[in-house]
Design an enzyme around this catalytic site. Structure first.
Site, mmCIF file in Angstrom:
data_model
loop_
_atom_site.group_PDB
_atom_site.id
_atom_site.type_symbol
_atom_site.label_atom_id
_atom_site.label_comp_id
_atom_site.label_asym_id
_atom_site.label_seq_id
_atom_site.Cartn_x
_atom_site.Cartn_y
_atom_site.Cartn_z
ATOM 1 N N GLU B 186 0.824 -1.207 0.000
ATOM 2 C CA GLU B 186 0.000 0.000 0.000
ATOM 3 C C GLU B 186 0.861 1.261 0.000
ATOM 4 O OE1 GLU B 186 -3.005 -0.455 2.994
ATOM 5 O OE2 GLU B 186 -3.730 -2.308 2.098
ATOM 6 N N GLU B 488 -7.772 -6.188 -2.483
ATOM 7 C CA GLU B 488 -7.259 -4.841 -2.300
ATOM 8 C C GLU B 488 -5.854 -4.823 -2.921
ATOM 9 O OE1 GLU B 488 -7.366 -1.836 1.510
ATOM 10 O OE2 GLU B 488 -6.179 -3.660 1.647
ATOM 11 N N GLU B 494 -9.598 4.084 2.207
ATOM 12 C CA GLU B 494 -9.363 4.307 3.634
ATOM 13 C C GLU B 494 -8.234 5.300 3.889
ATOM 14 O OE1 GLU B 494 -8.993 1.629 1.953
ATOM 15 O OE2 GLU B 494 -7.141 0.552 2.418
#
Lengths: 687, 687
Positions: B186, B488, B494
């Site tokens: 991420e 994801e 988020e």
């Protein structure tokens, strides 16, 4: 030499530990929890904690950032990371100014002058583990290491990786040796912007935009895995420990300390070279006691002929290591003042598929055409040290079985020096694993780090010195184990025997500021024929071959060429006969990474000085003060310089050998031809 | 759709195997031993052998080099490398042109049209091992894999590393997600020259100087370790398999094949997007049979409130997953046409130190304030699919123990979808090792690759779909296991709830050409409040939130915002209610990596089309033909575009919603505001 003095110690305790927060917070800024200056306040190190409880450090030099905030920590294969949720748990400081003598080396005496800061952190999370970071800060660089105490939740560390970062603050140019293969160090150095470094071995050398010279390396690599550097993005490098076949890259029982992570930081290239003293300073003192049996020397040997395909390691009509041939080299050495003779290919095992296997090697049996005891006795009678040879082909399982008897044999025969070899092209080092089977390991992994030290200590018991080829990298352990006299670990002269590409003219001017920062290299210079295999020219002038003896430091230096080639070049050969190999002092008089290096070195225990200079593929000039000479004394400068028309491409053999009378108030200005060099011997004139 | 046709197959056998030579030969040039063209002769692949007997490959496109000679091979932990001393031992060829239907996806039908070349090599050295390299060559990319037969000297492969190289021929710009941490994906994509890439996850996307668009990824990652890319020097990348806690990065019994190494090669950015079909084509067909129980859908859920800190996963006064709250969301879904409701935090275990531990999680016990059977029954009565949630915190030892009963529970209650989670910040995945102890493993390592597939097959037995967060990367296994609906594996919405930095305006225009080449992403768009935690603004216009439903493909799409925020934005919310999630066809009408992506997609089983466009931080414009619409038919275009004064910094809520009548001969020209987007629904008008 220097007096121990205490300096005011700048220590600031800036902030209380910050409570750990969610890791989802991106790019949190780190706050200093402690700091320390170098003795003369040149460097300033801050140890930091960020809002996630991550420990880091940063470095400034005279107020300007050198290393931006860089994180520290560990991953384990069997326990949660030690990375976040740390809180400050104490610190201690120390200062030290001492000096110590090298039994042999580039300097008689080395000053060890630093301020120390140790900061202890404790996890606020469940495991409550503790670690300390120990910084030693010199005026020309820093070393730091992790100190892991024994504690209930960390008795054995199975390290998956060490997450140490090095975030270079300024843009710059990097000289780096990429880790192209998994187990080799013999590549040409690349020169790129820092942001284009890929996967680099250490030392990694950087010249920043503002002219600062940095090199990242490690010191005292003991019972741990060697550290490469991977650039993750921008100018941020991360430690990359060498893997192992069994999972954890490192397994250690606590308490333990890691090797020192070293950043040399110097204002110019000559100062960078000197800053490599930090590597030695960060190693433990001599553990061997009296090492008067370790003797720096020049040597010749049965070696270059094999690289030229004129002889073979294996048995047969061209076998190099015959009794007759060895005695011929011994005679040549004795006649020309060399103290050692290396014999490769004397032992059984070279006839099988040794290259990448190595299981056939015997280290105690000799070929029928080679009488080891007779050759040893012949050498002894002539005052020559026979240099033994242990090529393992990377099969340390086979070697370790035989190592004791092999060293015993050498000791019995009065052989006090051995060259080891680890040409491991089977896919790594073959070692006995914990399951009793052969495992393939990395050259720089923990298994091999342990092996090399085992060789050194076993050799030391028999008063044998070791010169390791295809070695683990040098991290200054020669201070602790002075029988570890030299090693290879980069492209040496043999590449000039083989095919394309040969070492380029800039190679040695790269090495000085990269590989040579780690320690001595058995480069095997002095090929006065200037010819490789099949009469392919070496990219060097004649004078440069002489200069290399002063430029590329090693306490053992080979005169690599064939005896007949020395016989054909008596004038140039004279310098090789004259040059020293052990030094009281070494000074780089001028230098630029990859372009030029000019050294003056004072022969140990002698008033003579030597100067060596190498350039690159361009014509280079230097103009240096001879202020290193003893004032008021006259010297004969025996100068071996490139002829005015010398050029490695067109006229490599053009050399001028001349004598001048000089004093310390004189200067020496010389032209270095493309691919060339300069060698000078300064002999005091009797008053 | 397409007819199976046979094309002339270009195969050249160029050279007899070359005898192995010494490895000391540097940079030997490789000779082609076989080659293959793509069906329309756009791409040309040569399989090579160099004088050392090293196997390689190179790729040209329309005669121009794309991939320079790149080496192949393996290191093992318990056997010699397979790298050198290979000789050609045979080849086979095939050609294939077929098509297959996606049960759900971006395209109804995908054509699989390639030429295949398999070249077998055998070692000339002692072990005589064999390996085949299997190439499938499409007009817009290639896949290749190693095929290791069972053989006397290779029964079990303990792979220390795979040495596959990718040498990018041309300079270019790279978009890459660095492997900053050992276990996360991420991060924001970086854009640098190819020569400045550090350590990159795949897909790694490159636009070359000549405008070619490349992306390197892998397909069918099964029982192997995920591949990162490390740039070793220049533009040469090497595979870097994810480590394991136990030594070999991969352990496989022979025979086996590796995952496909894929290089998508397209003339422009839109064509690159379509070339990702290769990833699916290189996977095995559906192994689950009738998957009509896999239902694409839009969903809402108890999720965003937690990221806003308005509710908690753990128990207490702010507990989000209460029966009452779940029923409120079910009512909201039913009232607005959503088919699913996700409930996170329903199960016991969120009150301990789950973050980085996970051992407290029960997957079969619910909190007292949440009545799972009652909520499931309530959902069923309303025609809503309850989406279960399995956050493991990366503790798969704990999860695997409970997985069977947990899926049984869901099946019993009629819950056919589960979102899994692997937030593993303890230093990796906690898995049961062969010694019965907890080992820390890598997110993309072989242990985790096996785990994810186990979850998928166990779920499939109960007709449960899986949406994995913090997952292993997508390599097209949704073709083989169509219950693996989404995942994801990059920064989703988020990050816009949390602190600094939020996703930048270019984030989605980067994702489309990088992460999205691997497969669907559960991005969770549709935050119409445009506000994160503490009313911090999201860097997006209102229209862009709508466009994301078309731009970021997933067969399950969340309307992530709070119900009250949708109630406050009924006009924009209408698009979210209307937009399809399953498609007959998808076309990128215009696109530039990181700048702009304009998609048209035809709703599956419906005559409606949708258009979605996103830009970056600059104002962007597009002007596209509506030629995708059915000719001769009139459509009402329901356009949601940025207001003329819209700007994500100053006026993000400015939106124009308007209707126009259009046909396939029209064009659509729109301005995309800085940080903006465009969303259009095309509804055929009854004749």
């Amino acid at each position: 030499m220097t007096l121990a003095r205490l300096f005011a110690f700048a220590l600031i305790f800036l902030a209380a530990p910050v409570a750990a927060q969610t890791v989802q917070q991106a790019a949190p800024s780190a706050q200093a929890v402690a700091s320390v200056d170098s003795p003369s306040h040149v460097l300033h190190v801050e140890v930091t904690l960020n809002p996630e409880g991550r420990v880091g450090y940063r470095v400034t030099r005279l107020g300007k950032p050198v290393i931006d905030d860089s994180r520290l920590g560990f991953l384990f294969t069997d326990a949660p990371e030690m990375l976040r949720n740390f809180a400050f748990a104490g610190l201690s400081t120390a200062t030290s100014d001492s000096s110590w003598d090298e039994p042999w080396g580039e300097y008689r005496t080395i000053r060890n002058h630093y301020n120390e800061l140790t900061v202890t952190f404790a996890e606020t999370s469940a495991l409550k583990r503790r670690m300390s970071i120990e910084f030693r800060v010199y005026d020309d660089g820093i070393g730091f290491r992790y100190d892991i105490p024994r504690q209930p939740n960390l008795t054995q560390a199975n390290i998956a990786d060490e997450l140490t970062e090095f975030a270079i603050a300024e843009p710059g140019t990097a000289w780096w040796d990429d880790a192209q293969e998994w187990n080799r160090e013999e590549y040409l150095y690349r020169r790129t912007p820092v942001e284009e470094v890929g996967f680099a071995q250490t030392p990694l050398t950087i010249r920043t935009a503002s002219g600062l010279h940095l090199s990242i390396h490690e010191a005292a690599l003991v019972d741990y895995s060697g550290m490469d550097l991977r650039r993750v993005q921008g100018r941020v490098f991360k430690a990359n420990l060498m893997p192992s076949s069994t999972g954890p890259k490192v397994t250690r029982d606590a308490p333990f300390t890691t090797p020192w992570r070293v950043i040399m930081i110097a204002p110019d290239a000559p100062a960078l070279y000197k800053s490599a003293q930090i590597i030695l300073n960060l190693n433990e003192p001599n553990k061997l006691g009296d090492v008067s049996w370790v003797k720096p020397m020049k040597y010749v040997g049965i070696w270059w002929a094999m690289h030229l395909d004129q002889a073979t390691w294996n048995s047969g009509p061209k076998h190099g290591a015959t009794t007759a041939n060895a005695e011929r080299y011994i005679d040549f050495a004795a006649a020309n003042g060399f103290k050692g003779v290396l014999v490769e290919g004397w032992n059984k095992g070279w006839d099988g598929p040794w290259f990448g296997n190595g299981s056939d090697f015997s280290f105690t049996q000799w070929y029928p055409d080679f009488d080891l005891p007779a050759v040893a006795a012949y050498a002894k009678a002539k005052g020559i040290a026979l240099i033994g040879h242990h090529e393992t082909a990377g099969n340390i399982a086979n070697y370790e079985k035989q190592m004791g008897p092999a060293f015993d044999l050498y000791q019995r025969l009065g052989i006090h020096n051995v060259k080891t070899g680890y040409v491991a092209d089977a896919g790594g080092i073959q070692a006995l694993g914990p399951d009793g089977k052969i495992h393939f390991e990395w050259h720089q992994g923990q298994v091999m780090v342990r092996h090399h030290l085992k060789v050194i200590t076993e050799a030391a018991k028999r008063h044998i010195t070791v010169d390791a080829h295809e070695p683990v990298k040098d991290t200054g352990l020669r201070r602790t184990y002075p029988n570890w006299v030299s090693r290879e670990g980069e492209r040496g002269m043999e590449y000039n025997a083989w095919g394309v590409p040969k070492n380029p003219p800039e190679h040695e001017a790269n090495l000085v500021f990269t590989r040579m920062l780690s320690g001595p290299m058995d480069f095997t210079p002095g090929v006065l024929s200037l010819m490789g295999k099949g009469n392919t020219p070496i990219l060097s002038t004649l004078a440069k071959q002489l200069a290399l003896y002063v430029v590329i430091y090693s306490p053992i230096q080979m005169a690599a060429d064939l005896p007949e080639n020395y016989a054909a070049n008596p004038a140039a050969f004279q310098f090789i006969k004259d040059v020293a190999v052990d030094w009281d002092d070494s000074r780089m008089l001028a230098g630029e990474v990859g372009d030029l290096a000019v050294f003056a070195r004072k022969a140990r225990g002698s008033p003579e000085w030597f100067l060596g200079a190498v350039g690159d593929e361009q014509e280079r000039r230097f103009d240096v003060s001879l202020g290193f000479l003893q004032p008021g004394r006259r010297y004969e400068a025996q100068i071996y310089r490139d002829g005015d028309d010398a050029d490695y491409r067109t006229n490599p053999r053009s050399i001028v050998i001349e004598k001048r009378i000089v004093t310390s108030t004189d200067r020496l200005a010389e032209r270095i031809a493309p691919g060339g060099g300069t060698a000078v011997r300064f002999v005091p004139i009797a008053r």
